[in-house]
Each structure stands twice: as structure tokens, then as C-alpha cells.
Scaffold this motif. Structure first.
Motif, PDB file in Angstrom:
ATOM      1  N   VAL A   7      47.767  47.449 -50.734  1.00 48.35           N
ATOM      2  CA  VAL A   7      48.994  46.783 -51.181  1.00 48.35           C
ATOM      3  C   VAL A   7      49.175  46.973 -52.678  1.00 48.35           C
ATOM      4  O   VAL A   7      48.234  46.844 -53.459  1.00 48.35           O
ATOM      5  CB  VAL A   7      48.949  45.272 -50.850  1.00 48.35           C
ATOM      6  N   HIS A   8      50.404  47.276 -53.062  1.00 51.51           N
ATOM      7  CA  HIS A   8      50.793  47.352 -54.473  1.00 51.51           C
ATOM      8  C   HIS A   8      52.031  46.478 -54.632  1.00 51.51           C
ATOM      9  O   HIS A   8      53.033  46.686 -53.945  1.00 51.51           O
ATOM     10  CB  HIS A   8      51.094  48.801 -54.859  1.00 51.51           C
ATOM     11  N   THR A   9      51.973  45.476 -55.517  1.00 53.31           N
ATOM     12  CA  THR A   9      53.133  44.597 -55.681  1.00 53.31           C
ATOM     13  C   THR A   9      54.145  45.237 -56.614  1.00 53.31           C
ATOM     14  O   THR A   9      53.799  45.774 -57.666  1.00 53.31           O
ATOM     15  CB  THR A   9      52.719  43.211 -56.216  1.00 53.31           C
ATOM     16  N   GLU A  10      55.401  45.161 -56.207  1.00 53.50           N
ATOM     17  CA  GLU A  10      56.492  45.750 -56.973  1.00 53.50           C
ATOM     18  C   GLU A  10      57.103  44.757 -57.964  1.00 53.50           C
ATOM     19  O   GLU A  10      57.836  45.146 -58.876  1.00 53.50           O
ATOM     20  CB  GLU A  10      57.586  46.229 -56.018  1.00 53.50           C
ATOM     21  N   LYS A  11      56.812  43.486 -57.763  1.00 52.94           N
ATOM     22  CA  LYS A  11      57.300  42.455 -58.683  1.00 52.94           C
ATOM     23  C   LYS A  11      56.306  41.313 -58.701  1.00 52.94           C
ATOM     24  O   LYS A  11      55.408  41.234 -57.848  1.00 52.94           O
ATOM     25  CB  LYS A  11      58.687  41.960 -58.266  1.00 52.94           C
ATOM     26  N   GLY A  12      56.463  40.420 -59.671  1.00 56.80           N
ATOM     27  CA  GLY A  12      55.552  39.297 -59.788  1.00 56.80           C
ATOM     28  C   GLY A  12      55.669  38.349 -58.604  1.00 56.80           C
ATOM     29  O   GLY A  12      56.768  38.094 -58.106  1.00 56.80           O
ATOM     30  N   TYR A  23      61.669  41.875 -50.572  1.00 56.56           N
ATOM     31  CA  TYR A  23      60.378  42.534 -50.530  1.00 56.56           C
ATOM     32  C   TYR A  23      59.696  42.530 -51.899  1.00 56.56           C
ATOM     33  O   TYR A  23      60.323  42.769 -52.928  1.00 56.56           O
ATOM     34  CB  TYR A  23      60.534  43.981 -50.060  1.00 56.56           C
ATOM     35  N   SER A  24      58.395  42.283 -51.874  1.00 56.40           N
ATOM     36  CA  SER A  24      57.628  42.341 -53.123  1.00 56.40           C
ATOM     37  C   SER A  24      56.456  43.313 -53.042  1.00 56.40           C
ATOM     38  O   SER A  24      55.843  43.618 -54.051  1.00 56.40           O
ATOM     39  CB  SER A  24      57.088  40.951 -53.475  1.00 56.40           C
TER      40      SER A  24
END
Length: 459
Positions: free
Chosen positions: A374-379, A409-410
Motif C-alpha cells: 500500500v502507498h497512500t496518495e494523501k494524508g 480513495y486514499s
């Protein structure tokens, strides 16, 4: 600083899933407990069901040991921490001995854990319809990777005592520690995610006594115990910074027949980060305890959808908590609970929390299985944008949205066998839900970030 610890231990592995590893570990645990031996049990891999059997049988939490999710240092730390007050530890393998994250290495496999823990391996093999071929399979396991410390074999599903004698003769000089007949009427029941979760009904005193007696009657327990006690002294570098902080917030953890898939390591790291864990039942509790945030784990909400939907007081309390801005984190079954409704296999819909848009639809076929990154795209409440961690998916449902909304989506998740990333991680303010069962040993900052988010909301 280098430490040394003498931990008698064995690792029960096999040639694949369905060979009876869980049942054997349960039986061995009860047989050794009957001798006054204090037993701890562990489960290799990401499985959330088998550990419920070992927790029930040993009376203490069963930890997962997964090389790909956790890394060597965390595997050693979890093993040593949970073994300290035990006379014997029994580790159940995952799938076959050499099966794991990759077909070309032992990453994420039982073999990897055996090497890291220098744990003597006892291989359980389905002996149905076999004689000399049993010896050939045993020889293959022994010689495939000489660094894996295989010390003995057990034949499962033998036809008779005569069958066991034939196998022993064929096995010489390999050590056969016994043969267990088939007892289909005593088998633990299964459903689409594998075994049913352990309950007092499934693991009744009669069932536990039965498998204890089977192990005492058909296995060489003295030799098995001797193998465990000959395990080498374990040298390890003590993990620093694992000191439990004073509690600074209260996090509610859903725990009942609908929600009970949790990695024990995650819960422990929350406590070490300053969380007091408050357990509650979304099925039975009419009111939510006083908490500063929620952790809704996986499980079987679809099997208890009517009861969850009809517990309107608790649904209101959780919606009110969400409205106050308190962080809510949910995984798989927890995400289903957050959705607008769950449609079961009969096509009947049951209203849920409605805190994440979309309808959960159960299906008869597997939708996703395996490790993910998993890589988060936003906080999010788990950390700032760019946070990375590892987890596992195993589900038979989809969250269906009336319309795609990119702002929901985050996450970007990447499956083990693919270079493609797909959007995930459904967010709504301080609410975060996902089908991913995250293992926080892959990023120890996550439990700290979640506790901090609860603190900010509390203040």
C-alpha cells in the motif's frame, strides 16, 4: 546488544494446505498441557482464522509470524516476547513448507521462519494411499533446502496401524514419529475462508480431549518433546524502543462473532503507542463505550448482518462518534460495516452505518486473495501522504459505488503478482476503510499516527 534465550520449540509444517496442521497443533498442545507443560502457539503467514484455535487452546494470544509482512527483526521480537513464560512453543506453518510470497525464494514461507528461529521442523504428510512414495516425498523435503532443520515426519490419514508400520519400514532411516488415522466426524468445520473461527462449540472439551488422546495414542510425544528441547539457543538483537507508553487515549476495538480478525501485533503496538484498548460487541452491545476512536477489524459481518442492522442504538452511537471527528479505522469486514448496506448471498440487503458510500455485495466466488503493498496518495489517520505498508486480502465481496468519486480513495495498492496499482482506501473525513488487512510491523509509525489522531480529536 546481543541476547540469548533457550526456547524449546517445534514447527509443524506440511506439503500443502489441508494436511491437518491446525488439528495436529491443537492436539499436541492439549497433550503437552496434560503433562504440566506451559505451551505457546504461533501461526506462520497472514492467516487470521487458525490463530483463533491456538488462542482458544493455549489460553493466550496466538501471534502471526510472516517474513514478508513483518521482516526478520519483528518476527524474532514477536516470537521471543510471546514465548518468555512458556516451557514449549509450537509453530504452525502456512500452506506447504516452501510456499510463500515468491515461487523463486523462501520469502514469506514457513521455511524462512524455520531458518530465522532455528526451529526444528516436523513435517505432516497426507499418507492416504501411499507407502514407499511417502519416503520419496520425505526425502524430497529433506534435501530441497538443507538449511531447513527438518527433524521428523508424521503421517496423517493412515488407513490402519499396519499402514503406519509399512510407512515406518519404507521411511528408514528417516524418523517417522507416528501415524494418525482419519476421523472425519471429528474434523473442524470449514467455510469459504478456510476453517470456521474457533468457538467454544467447535473446540468443546470433548473435541479437545479427543485430539489430545489421539496424539497420546498415535504419536511419539517423548521424541517430539526431545526434538523441541534440542533446539539451539536463540541469539537475537533486542529491538529497541518497544516500551509501552502511559495510556493517552481510549480506542474501541470491535470483538465478537462478526469482527475478530486482528493481527495481535497491531493491537500490541497500539498499546505500546499509548492506547487503552476497549473491546465491545457490535452485535450485542446497545451502547458504545466512551472512546476516542474505533478499530473495526475483519470477520463475518455478512453472517450476522440482521443483528448488526437491528442494533440501531449502537449504529447511532458510532455515527455520532464519527460526526464528532473521532478517527475510525476499518479493515475488510469493518469496511463492510461502514458501508451503506450489505447484500447477502440470498440477495437480501441489510442497512449498515452508511459512513462510507457504497453497497457491499457478497458473491459466491473469491474476489481477491494475496499479499499487497500500500502507498497512500494523501494524508490519512494512519499517516501523511507517501506512507507505505504491507498487508493481505482475502474476500468474497465488493464495495459497489453508484458513481466513481476520486476523492474517496486514499490508497494505491499493488498486488504481489502485478506491477499495476489500483485505487483503494475509502476515506470520509477521519474515517478510513479498506479491504486490506494491514500488518503494522511493516511500518511501526502507523499505530503511533493512529493514536496521535485519536489524541488530536480528543483534545
Amino acid at each position: 546488544m546481543l541476547h540469548e534465550l533457550n526456547i524449546p520449540r517445534i514447527l509443524i509444517s506440511g506439503t500443502g494446505s489441508g494436511t491437518g496442521k491446525t488439528t495436529l497443533v491443537v492436539g499436541l498442545t492439549k497433550a503437552f498441557q496434560a503433562r504440566g507443560i506451559k505451551v505457546s502457539a504461533f501461526k506462520c503467514g497472514p492467516d487470521y482464522l487458525d490463530p483463533t484455535y491456538h488462542s482458544h487452546t493455549t489460553g493466550k494470544s496466538c501471534q502471526n509470524l510472516d517474513g514478508w509482512l513483518m521482516g526478520k527483526e519483528s518476527v524474532l521480537s514477536s516470537f521471543i516476547e510471546a514465548s518468555r513464560d512458556s516451557d514449549l512453543t509450537i509453530i504452525e506453518g502456512v500452506m506447504g513448507l516452501f510456499d510463500g510470497h515468491s515461487p523463486h525464494s523462501d520469502i514469506g514461507s514457513t521455511a524462512e521462519i524455520a531458518k530465522w528461529l532455528q526451529a526444528p521442523v516436523i513435517a505432516l504428510i497426507d499418507a492416504s494411499g501411499m507407502a514407499r512414495t511417502f519416503a520419496a516425498i520425505s526425502s524430497g523435503l529433506l534435501n530441497y533446502d538443507p538449511e531447513v532443520p527438518i527433524q521428523g515426519f508424521i503421517a496423517n490419514f493412515v488407513g490402519s496401524e499396519g499402514h503406519t508400520s509399512v510407512l515406518k519400514s519404507a521411511m528408514e532411516p528417516f524418523p517417522l514419529l507416528g501415524g494418525i488415522p482419519k476421523f472425519p466426524e471429528q474434523s473442524f468445520p470449514e467455510r469459504h475462508l478456510g476453517l470456521h473461527s474457533a468457538t467454544a462449540k467447535i473446540l468443546s472439551n470433548e473435541s479437545l480431549s479427543f485430539w489430545k488422546n489421539i496424539c497420546e495414542s498415535y504419536l511419539d510425544l517423548d521424541e517430539i518433546l526431545s526434538i523441541a528441547r534440542k533446539a539451539p539457543i536463540l541469539s537475537f538483537q533486542k529491538e529497541e524502543g518497544r516500551v509501552t507508553k502511559q495510556s493517552v487515549c481510549r480506542i474501541g476495538v470491535a470483538k465478537d462473532n462478526a469482527f475478530h480478525f486482528y493481527y495481535e501485533e497491531n493491537l500490541r503496538r497500539l498499546q505500546e503507542s499509548g492506547a487503552e484498548l476497549v473491546y465491545f460487541s457490535p452485535i450485542n452491545d446497545k451502547f458504545l463505550p466512551e472512546v476516542d476512536g474505533l478499530y473495526l477489524g475483519g470477520g463475518y459481518p455478512e453472517l450476522h448482518a440482521p443483528a448488526l442492522s437491528q442494533n440501531t442504538n449502537l449504529l447511532k452511537d458510532i455515527r455520532d462518534l464519527a460526526g464528532s471527528g473521532a478517527p475510525i479505522y476499518a479493515e475488510c469486514g469493518g469496511l463492510m460495516y461502514l458501508s451503506e448496506e450489505i447484500q447477502d448471498l440470498q440477495g437480501v440487503s441489510h442497512p449498515m452505518l452508511g459512513l462510507i458510500p457504497g453497497k457491499t455485495i457478497m458473491g459466491p466466488k473469491l474476489k481477491a486473495l494475496g499479499y499487497v503493498e500500500v502507498h497512500t496518495e494523501k494524508g490519512t489517520i494512519l499517516g501523511e501522504a507517501g506512507t507505505r505498508f504491507r498487508g493481505h486480502q482475502f474476500r468474497y465481496s465488493d464495495l459497489v459505488l453508484e458513481e466513481e468519486r476520486e476523492e474517496l480513495y486514499s490508497y494505491k495498492i499493488r498486488k504481489r503478482k502485478s506491477d499495476l496499482s489500483t485505487p483503494e482506501g475509502y476515506t470520509n473525513g477521519n474515517i478510513l476503510g479498506s479491504y486490506v488487512h494491514a500488518h503494522w510491523a511493516s511500518n511501526p509509525s502507523i499505530p503511533e499516527n493512529f493514536v496521535n489522531a485519536c489524541m488530536r480529536s480528543k483534545n
